[in-house]
Design an enzyme around this catalytic site. Structure first.
Site, PDB file in Angstrom:
ATOM      1  CE1 TYR A  63      -3.305  -2.866   0.965  1.00 53.71           C
ATOM      2  CE2 TYR A  63      -4.575  -0.831   1.063  1.00 53.71           C
ATOM      3  CZ  TYR A  63      -4.519  -2.210   0.966  1.00 53.71           C
ATOM      4  OH  TYR A  63      -5.687  -2.925   0.886  1.00 53.71           O
ATOM      5  CE  LYS A  70       2.325 -17.742  -2.151  1.00 58.01           C
ATOM      6  NZ  LYS A  70       1.531 -18.974  -2.264  1.00 58.01           N
ATOM      7  CG  ASP A 113      -1.459 -20.433  -0.780  1.00 57.34           C
ATOM      8  OD1 ASP A 113      -0.991 -20.427   0.377  1.00 57.34           O
ATOM      9  OD2 ASP A 113      -0.860 -20.944  -1.746  1.00 57.34           O
ATOM     10  CG  ASP A 168      -8.141  -4.950   1.656  1.00 59.32           C
ATOM     11  OD1 ASP A 168      -9.102  -4.473   2.282  1.00 59.32           O
ATOM     12  OD2 ASP A 168      -8.061  -4.927   0.401  1.00 59.32           O
ATOM     13  CG  ASP A 183     -13.748  -7.358   1.840  1.00 60.92           C
ATOM     14  OD1 ASP A 183     -13.428  -6.624   2.801  1.00 60.92           O
ATOM     15  OD2 ASP A 183     -14.267  -6.923   0.796  1.00 60.92           O
TER      16      ASP A 183
HETATM   17  C1  IPM Z   1     -10.420  -1.339   3.799  1.00 61.68           C
HETATM   18  C2  IPM Z   1     -10.507  -0.755   2.404  1.00 61.68           C
HETATM   19  C3  IPM Z   1      -9.304   0.134   2.147  1.00 61.68           C
HETATM   20  C4  IPM Z   1      -8.065  -0.743   2.218  1.00 61.68           C
HETATM   21  C5  IPM Z   1      -9.315   0.905   0.818  1.00 61.68           C
HETATM   22  C6  IPM Z   1     -10.570   1.705   0.637  1.00 61.68           C
HETATM   23  C7  IPM Z   1      -8.121   1.806   0.709  1.00 61.68           C
HETATM   24  O1  IPM Z   1     -10.648  -1.748   1.454  1.00 61.68           O
HETATM   25  O2  IPM Z   1     -10.346  -0.563   4.782  1.00 61.68           O
HETATM   26  O3  IPM Z   1     -10.469  -2.558   3.941  1.00 61.68           O
HETATM   27  O4  IPM Z   1      -7.729  -1.422   1.244  1.00 61.68           O
HETATM   28  O5  IPM Z   1      -7.431  -0.728   3.269  1.00 61.68           O
HETATM   29 MN    MN Z   2     -10.974  -3.719   2.329  1.00 58.39          MN
END
Ligand code: IPM
Ligand code: MN
Ligand code: NAD
Length: 355
Positions: free
Chosen positions: A141, A186, A218, A242, A246
């Site tokens: 990042y 990884k 993975d 990240d 999700d």
């Molecule tokens: C999160 C989001 C952010 C990230 C983006 C919007 C920069 O996806 O907070 O998970 O990747 O950190």
């Molecule tokens: Mn995210």
């Protein structure tokens, strides 16, 4: 215990204002009930800040964030900016970096009331309680970016110090939980992964009461769905954290359920935000799930403001509302953001007797 706090609200883009508005009402009700005064300032971040102020976050907003006790953020990001050189997301990254918020805590638990509605089998979900600790200010990042017409690169850099400080957060959290850290990397391919693993091993030596294991990212992605109960604290780098968070959102059942706390060294204001994004597909429908932002506000009272009582009241309001069946469409329900907000507020102020 302090009883008055300065909170910077950064609602941002898309559904951000809808979910932050709901969280604000819940916080107000819970705080008032427990004799706490909240002083708010609201400012822009993301696409709205680019439009109105010419940058995704202004220097003044960064200064106000540093001067606050904590920041509550909605979401940033809008499809209008997908082809622009300056993106809304840059505002969030700058805020995290400027506040030194290197440790991102993303608690993921199965919620009893939602288990029957999940696509995952109940016996896999029952008892799931994971804390994802995501490194937040390093890795791909923040490394050098080269962006050409035909070639692009994102440099991923980690230093020993960066890995060590976030690893300590994970081990300390594990001491207060079930005593297990799973470090995800990884290391079979990446140099940063090998450094990560070796630093985590060194740090583990200082926490003899905590069991540590290392899983390649993975395989971790697969195990998170096959056997989520094998994880207590999951420690990982910025990009993997990240993606895995999700994926983990499907354990409680929706992106709309995961809160987060982004913390730096003690004394600096934390950033509290839902894990989800600006959800451009449902903006303005009044159906955005506010639970993740409401739960992020609870984390704010616990981690930055030293008021676990207010956090507890908010969390109690959330569990009772969920038990009572208040659900937005992403959870298979038909309630609006406002109905959920009212239900949570009512029970957040109802006191200890209500469970
Ligand atoms: C999160 C989001 C952010 C990230 C983006 C919007 C920069 O996806 O907070 O998970 O990747 O950190
Ligand atoms: Mn995210
Ligand atoms: P997203 O999280 O915004 O949406 C993914 C899916 O989940 C969508 O179908 C959306 O409707 C649903 N969803 C998300 N939050 C919800 C909620 N609270 N209630 C009901 N449904 C919800 O991810 P995306 O579509 O990949 O990204 C959209 C924008 O958000 C992008 O610009 C991205 O960069 C940004 N983003 C910002 C953050 C943040 O501010 N922390 C996090 C992730 C994505």
């Amino acid at each position: 215990m302090r009883d008055s706090f300065d909170i910077l609200l950064l609602p941002g883009d898309g559904i951000g204002p809808e979910v932050v508005g709901a969280a604000r009402t819940v916080m107000d009700v819970a705080a008032e009930h427990l004799g706490v005064t909240l002083n708010y300032e609201e400012r822009r971040i993301g696409g709205t800040a680019i439009r109105e102020e010419g940058a995704p976050i202004s220097d003044e907003t960064l200064e106000r964030a540093k001067a606050s006790d904590a920041v509550l953020l909605g979401a940033v990001g809008h499809p209008d900016f997908d082809r622009e050189p300056v993106r809304p997301e840059a505002g969030l990254l700058k805020l995290r970096k400027s506040l030194g918020a290197f440790a991102n805590l993303r608690p993921v638990a199965a919620i009893p009331a939602l288990i029957p509605a999940s696509t995952i089998k109940p016996e896999v979900l029952e008892g799931v309680d994971i804390l994802i600790v995501r490194e937040l200010t390093g890795g791909a990042y923040f490394g050098e970016k080269v962006e050409g017409e035909d070639r692009a690169s994102d440099l991923s850099v980690y230093t020993r110090e960066e890995v060590e400080r976030v690893a300590r957060v994970a081990f300390e959290a594990a001491e207060g939980r079930h005593g297990r850290v799973t470090s995800v990397d990884k290391a079979n391919v990446m140099a940063t992964g090998r450094l990560w693993r070796s630093v985590v091993e060194d740090v583990a030596g200082d926490y003899p009461g905590v069991a540590v294991d290392h899983v390649l990212v993975d395989a971790a992605a697969m195990l998170l769905i096959r056997d989520p109960k094998r994880f207590d604290v999951m420690l990982t780098e910025n990009l993997f954290g990240d993606i895995l968070s999700d994926e983990a959102a499907m354990l409680p059942g929706s992106m709309g359920m995961l809160p987060s706390a982004s913390l730096g060294v003690p004394g600096t204001p934390g950033i509290f935000e839902p894990v989800h994004g600006s959800a451009p597909d449902i903006v303005g429908l009044g159906t955005a799930n506010p639970y993740a932002t409401i739960l992020s506000a609870a984390l704010m009272f616990r981690h930055s403001l030293g008021r676990p009582d207010v956090a507890g009241a908010i969390e109690r309001g959330v569990s009772v509302a969920l038990e009572a069946g208040f659900r937005t469409p992403d959870l298979g329900g038909s309630n609006s953001t406002e109905e959920v907000m009212r239900a949570v507020s009512k029970w957040a102020a109802a006191g200890e007797g209500v469970t």
